[in-house]
Design a protein around this motif. Sequence first.
Motif, PDB file in Angstrom:
ATOM      1  N   TRP A  36     -50.640  63.304   9.574  1.00  0.00           N
ATOM      2  CA  TRP A  36     -50.282  61.842   8.856  1.00  0.00           C
ATOM      3  C   TRP A  36     -49.332  60.865   9.534  1.00  0.00           C
ATOM      4  CZ3 TRP A  36     -45.438  59.670   7.066  1.00  0.00           C
ATOM      5  CH2 TRP A  36     -45.709  58.625   5.982  1.00  0.00           C
ATOM      6  N   LEU A  37     -48.372  61.415  10.365  1.00  0.00           N
ATOM      7  CA  LEU A  37     -47.855  60.431  11.272  1.00  0.00           C
ATOM      8  C   LEU A  37     -48.503  59.451  11.948  1.00  0.00           C
ATOM      9  CD1 LEU A  37     -44.978  62.963  12.613  1.00  0.00           C
ATOM     10  CD2 LEU A  37     -44.800  61.148  10.848  1.00  0.00           C
ATOM     11  N   THR A  38     -49.735  59.808  12.458  1.00  0.00           N
ATOM     12  CA  THR A  38     -50.554  58.980  13.049  1.00  0.00           C
ATOM     13  C   THR A  38     -51.639  57.986  12.085  1.00  0.00           C
ATOM     14  OG1 THR A  38     -52.529  60.330  13.138  1.00  0.00           O
ATOM     15  CG2 THR A  38     -51.123  60.642  14.907  1.00  0.00           C
ATOM     16  N   GLU A  39     -51.348  58.143  10.720  1.00  0.00           N
ATOM     17  CA  GLU A  39     -52.089  57.540   9.751  1.00  0.00           C
ATOM     18  C   GLU A  39     -51.354  56.748   8.872  1.00  0.00           C
ATOM     19  OE1 GLU A  39     -55.740  57.532   9.975  1.00  0.00           O
ATOM     20  OE2 GLU A  39     -55.609  59.058  11.698  1.00  0.00           O
ATOM     21  N   ALA A  40     -50.070  56.896   8.778  1.00  0.00           N
ATOM     22  CA  ALA A  40     -49.235  56.395   7.971  1.00  0.00           C
ATOM     23  C   ALA A  40     -49.417  54.942   7.600  1.00  0.00           C
ATOM     24  CB  ALA A  40     -47.898  56.699   8.115  1.00  0.00           C
ATOM     25  N   THR A  41     -49.489  54.760   6.457  1.00  0.00           N
ATOM     26  CA  THR A  41     -49.720  53.024   5.863  1.00  0.00           C
ATOM     27  C   THR A  41     -48.765  53.028   4.406  1.00  0.00           C
ATOM     28  OG1 THR A  41     -51.543  53.520   4.649  1.00  0.00           O
ATOM     29  CG2 THR A  41     -51.725  52.695   6.915  1.00  0.00           C
ATOM     30  N   ASP A  42     -48.529  51.670   4.144  1.00  0.00           N
ATOM     31  CA  ASP A  42     -47.954  51.708   2.908  1.00  0.00           C
ATOM     32  C   ASP A  42     -46.557  52.425   2.778  1.00  0.00           C
ATOM     33  OD1 ASP A  42     -50.311  50.291   1.834  1.00  0.00           O
ATOM     34  OD2 ASP A  42     -51.301  51.983   1.365  1.00  0.00           O
ATOM     35  N   LEU A  43     -45.913  52.239   3.654  1.00  0.00           N
ATOM     36  CA  LEU A  43     -44.525  53.082   3.919  1.00  0.00           C
ATOM     37  C   LEU A  43     -43.494  52.727   2.809  1.00  0.00           C
ATOM     38  CD1 LEU A  43     -44.786  53.431   7.465  1.00  0.00           C
ATOM     39  CD2 LEU A  43     -45.083  55.319   5.929  1.00  0.00           C
ATOM     40  N   ASP A  44     -43.763  51.274   2.410  1.00  0.00           N
ATOM     41  CA  ASP A  44     -42.780  50.703   1.360  1.00  0.00           C
ATOM     42  C   ASP A  44     -43.074  51.277  -0.026  1.00  0.00           C
ATOM     43  OD1 ASP A  44     -45.182  49.343   1.610  1.00  0.00           O
ATOM     44  OD2 ASP A  44     -44.185  47.473   0.623  1.00  0.00           O
ATOM     45  N   GLN A  45     -44.040  51.862  -0.171  1.00  0.00           N
ATOM     46  CA  GLN A  45     -44.489  52.282  -1.612  1.00  0.00           C
ATOM     47  C   GLN A  45     -43.960  53.693  -1.793  1.00  0.00           C
ATOM     48  OE1 GLN A  45     -48.547  52.513  -2.254  1.00  0.00           O
ATOM     49  NE2 GLN A  45     -48.825  50.301  -1.808  1.00  0.00           N
ATOM     50  N   THR A  46     -42.899  53.710  -2.933  1.00  0.00           N
ATOM     51  CA  THR A  46     -42.199  54.885  -3.200  1.00  0.00           C
ATOM     52  C   THR A  46     -42.975  55.969  -3.945  1.00  0.00           C
ATOM     53  OG1 THR A  46     -40.197  53.596  -3.738  1.00  0.00           O
ATOM     54  CG2 THR A  46     -40.265  55.807  -4.483  1.00  0.00           C
ATOM     55  N   PRO A  47     -43.241  57.421  -3.324  1.00  0.00           N
ATOM     56  CA  PRO A  47     -44.210  58.282  -3.924  1.00  0.00           C
ATOM     57  C   PRO A  47     -43.105  58.942  -5.147  1.00  0.00           C
ATOM     58  CG  PRO A  47     -43.123  59.135  -1.690  1.00  0.00           C
ATOM     59  CD  PRO A  47     -42.844  57.680  -1.978  1.00  0.00           C
ATOM     60  N   ASP A  48     -43.977  59.679  -5.960  1.00  0.00           N
ATOM     61  CA  ASP A  48     -43.558  60.199  -6.945  1.00  0.00           C
ATOM     62  C   ASP A  48     -42.574  61.596  -6.463  1.00  0.00           C
ATOM     63  OD1 ASP A  48     -44.341  58.456  -8.671  1.00  0.00           O
ATOM     64  OD2 ASP A  48     -45.992  59.664  -9.230  1.00  0.00           O
ATOM     65  N   LEU A  49     -41.626  61.992  -6.824  1.00  0.00           N
ATOM     66  CA  LEU A  49     -41.028  63.344  -6.522  1.00  0.00           C
ATOM     67  C   LEU A  49     -42.026  64.532  -6.866  1.00  0.00           C
ATOM     68  CD1 LEU A  49     -37.270  62.759  -7.434  1.00  0.00           C
ATOM     69  CD2 LEU A  49     -38.292  63.037  -5.030  1.00  0.00           C
ATOM     70  N   THR A  50     -42.125  65.524  -6.291  1.00  0.00           N
ATOM     71  CA  THR A  50     -43.340  66.356  -6.561  1.00  0.00           C
ATOM     72  C   THR A  50     -42.515  67.651  -7.243  1.00  0.00           C
ATOM     73  OG1 THR A  50     -42.853  67.554  -4.516  1.00  0.00           O
ATOM     74  CG2 THR A  50     -44.423  65.996  -4.361  1.00  0.00           C
ATOM     75  N   GLY A  51     -41.272  67.581  -7.142  1.00  0.00           N
ATOM     76  CA  GLY A  51     -40.402  68.989  -7.757  1.00  0.00           C
ATOM     77  C   GLY A  51     -40.358  69.915  -6.717  1.00  0.00           C
ATOM     78  N   THR A  52     -40.894  69.838  -5.808  1.00  0.00           N
ATOM     79  CA  THR A  52     -40.844  70.751  -4.512  1.00  0.00           C
ATOM     80  C   THR A  52     -39.819  70.141  -3.565  1.00  0.00           C
ATOM     81  OG1 THR A  52     -43.159  71.747  -5.156  1.00  0.00           O
ATOM     82  CG2 THR A  52     -42.134  72.210  -2.548  1.00  0.00           C
ATOM     83  N   PRO A  53     -38.544  70.613  -3.480  1.00  0.00           N
ATOM     84  CA  PRO A  53     -37.866  70.037  -2.583  1.00  0.00           C
ATOM     85  C   PRO A  53     -38.101  69.777  -1.026  1.00  0.00           C
ATOM     86  CG  PRO A  53     -36.703  71.320  -4.107  1.00  0.00           C
ATOM     87  CD  PRO A  53     -37.971  71.717  -4.239  1.00  0.00           C
ATOM     88  N   VAL A  54     -38.737  70.810  -0.613  1.00  0.00           N
ATOM     89  CA  VAL A  54     -39.185  70.820   0.698  1.00  0.00           C
ATOM     90  C   VAL A  54     -40.328  69.768   1.148  1.00  0.00           C
ATOM     91  CG1 VAL A  54     -40.342  71.839   2.739  1.00  0.00           C
ATOM     92  CG2 VAL A  54     -38.667  73.140   1.511  1.00  0.00           C
TER      93      VAL A  54
END
Length: 123
Positions: A36-54
């Motif tokens: 993912w580090l090589t493909e990352a985009t839209d970094l300003d968009q906040t993802p939902d929390l998954t409920g899995t802390p890790v």
Amino acid sequence: MCTEFDALLVMSSPQQLANTLSEVTGSEYVRFVAHWLTEATDLDQTPDLTGTPVVDALVAAAAAHVTFNRDGQVPAWTEEAGRSLPTLWYPGPDALFPNALVHSPLLFTLHGVLIEAHSLTSV
């Protein structure tokens, strides 16, 4: 022929990374984050929390790492509550923990995630 694994690799936003990590086992997290580090985009968009802390900490750490390397800043959402771990998470053997502590990228460590920098190189 496209496999299920190939479909999981089609990810670029933090939300897509969170979704992918929620679908794989913990032993696969580092491999998917490295890709993912090589493909990352839209970094300003906040993802939902998954409920899995890790998973939530990994997504925030990865996004902060990429953005800092590109722009010298981190997205504000990566510093929100629930996006770092209270204790260190390390996916490797105990004997290598000290090495990971020294060689984990700073923004991963600040999120409570210890992954050696060379493990985050996608092949």
